[in-house]
Scaffold this active site. Structure first.
Site, short mmCIF file in Angstrom:
data_model
loop_
_atom_site.label_atom_id
_atom_site.label_comp_id
_atom_site.label_asym_id
_atom_site.label_seq_id
_atom_site.Cartn_x
_atom_site.Cartn_y
_atom_site.Cartn_z
N GLU A 1 0.81 -1.21 0.00
CA GLU A 1 0.00 0.00 0.00
C GLU A 1 0.85 1.27 0.00
O GLU A 1 0.50 2.27 -0.65
CB GLU A 1 -0.96 0.00 1.19
CG GLU A 1 -2.12 -0.97 1.07
CD GLU A 1 -1.73 -2.42 1.29
OE1 GLU A 1 -2.47 -3.32 0.82
OE2 GLU A 1 -0.67 -2.66 1.92
N HIS B 1 -10.97 -5.80 7.80
CA HIS B 1 -11.65 -5.63 6.52
C HIS B 1 -12.94 -4.82 6.64
O HIS B 1 -13.46 -4.34 5.63
CB HIS B 1 -11.98 -7.00 5.91
CG HIS B 1 -10.78 -7.75 5.42
ND1 HIS B 1 -9.77 -8.14 6.24
CD2 HIS B 1 -10.44 -8.17 4.18
CE1 HIS B 1 -8.85 -8.79 5.54
NE2 HIS B 1 -9.23 -8.81 4.27
#
Length: 325
Positions: A60, A129
């Protein structure tokens, strides 16, 4: 107009952006051939080629570092962070770099970056998540945070975000992807950034929400109507900066306010709304402001998420408490 799901409205916006501006690039983990973990970018690599829609390593910080460099050299990147919980790996790129670059260069360097990322609960995902982490970013100067609740707004706000010359964190609620549908224009249109929407007019109490909680607030308003209570519902849409003027106008009319968010209560978007109203409209209030939020705890495992997440019944209970003060 076509009846589209929330996720297909987002895909349509991305397709429009790539078709209109050859400087737009989409990249992230599995967004190319696979079309993303939720198939949000499905078919776009086939249509526009692997130079404009491409996969990255599972990194990321690298994805957003690349975005900063591309934006600085004339591109309009649309990176995807696969889940909002993974932004922990790239906070410096967001809060320490792209959000500051226009300021540190006295406006010479634009950062037209739209970071798309799914967030939110109700779909029984794994740890990290489903977290709603917007409170970590709404206080970052130079960064806009957008959280649409409907398919129409998802497409229009995403197009407006991509066309902005400032960085945008664009939040897509997981539960809404395929559970929400609506009439969406086929061509390019824009929903203005930084403007809330009154999605239900009322005169007795104001309910302010964003993301999936807008639908819970609307369900609560329907229940309250059965008791003769006329609730007004405001969808913030952009949660940084917040359109406080629309909220003030509603509170001036109703005199009562309940603020709803899915995220934990501490230091959330709702806290800012409460403080702004308390500072600027205290004399319009006829009762203390109510708040409906998740508990200040780590997001639970899937078996317990229904009990943890705010729901319409919680909003109804808080509204009744406020109405009977």
């Amino acid at each position: 107009m076509t009846n589209r799901s929330y996720i297909h409205a987002i895909t349509d916006a991305l397709d429009n952006a790539l078709g209109q501006d050859e400087k737009c690039l989409i990249f992230g983990e599995d967004v190319g051939r696979n079309g993303g973990v939720f198939r949000t970018t499905q078919g776009l690599q086939d249509k526009y080629g692997s130079d404009r829609v491409f996969d990255t390593p599972l990194a990321e910080s690298g994805i957003l570092g690349l975005s900063i460099g591309l934006a600085a050299t004339g591109w309009r990147p649309i990176p995807e962070i696969q889940f909002m919980g993974f932004t922990f790996e790239a906070v410096d790129s967001i809060a320490g770099q792209m959000s500051r670059n226009r300021f540190r260069t006295q406006g010479a360097l634009q950062q037209p970056i739209t970071i798309r990322t799914p967030y939110g609960g109700g779909t029984h995902t794994a740890e990290l998540h489903s977290d709603s982490l917007e409170h970590l970013f709404t206080g970052v100067p130079g960064l806009r945070v957008v959280a649409p609740a409907t398919a129409y707004d998802a497409k229009g706000l995403l197009i407006s975000s991509i066309e902005s010359n400032d960085p945008v964190l664009f939040l897509e609620h997981l539960k809404l992807y395929r559970s929400v549908k609506g009439e969406v224009p086929d061509g390019v249109y824009r929903v203005p950034l930084d403007e809330a929407a009154v999605v239900r007019e009322g005169s007795d109490i104001t309910l302010v929400a964003y993301g999936a909680q807008v639908h819970e607030a609307l369900a609560a308003a329907d229940q309250l109507a059965g008791d003769g209570v006329d609730a007004e519902v405001i969808d913030l849409r952009t949660i940084s900066p917040i359109d406080t003027e629309t909220i003030y106008g509603s509170v001036d009319k109703t005199g009562r306010l309940v603020v709803v968010q899915e995220a934990q209560k501490m230091a959330g978007v709702g806290a800012h709304v409460v403080s702004a109203v308390a500072e600027n409209r205290i004399l319009s209030l006829e009762a203390p402001i109510g708040r409906v939020c998740a508990p200040d705890s780590v997001y639970p495992f899937a078996a317990d998420e229904k009990a943890w997440l705010p729901a319409a019944k919680d909003i109804v209970a808080k509204a009744r408490e406020t109405l009977t003060f």
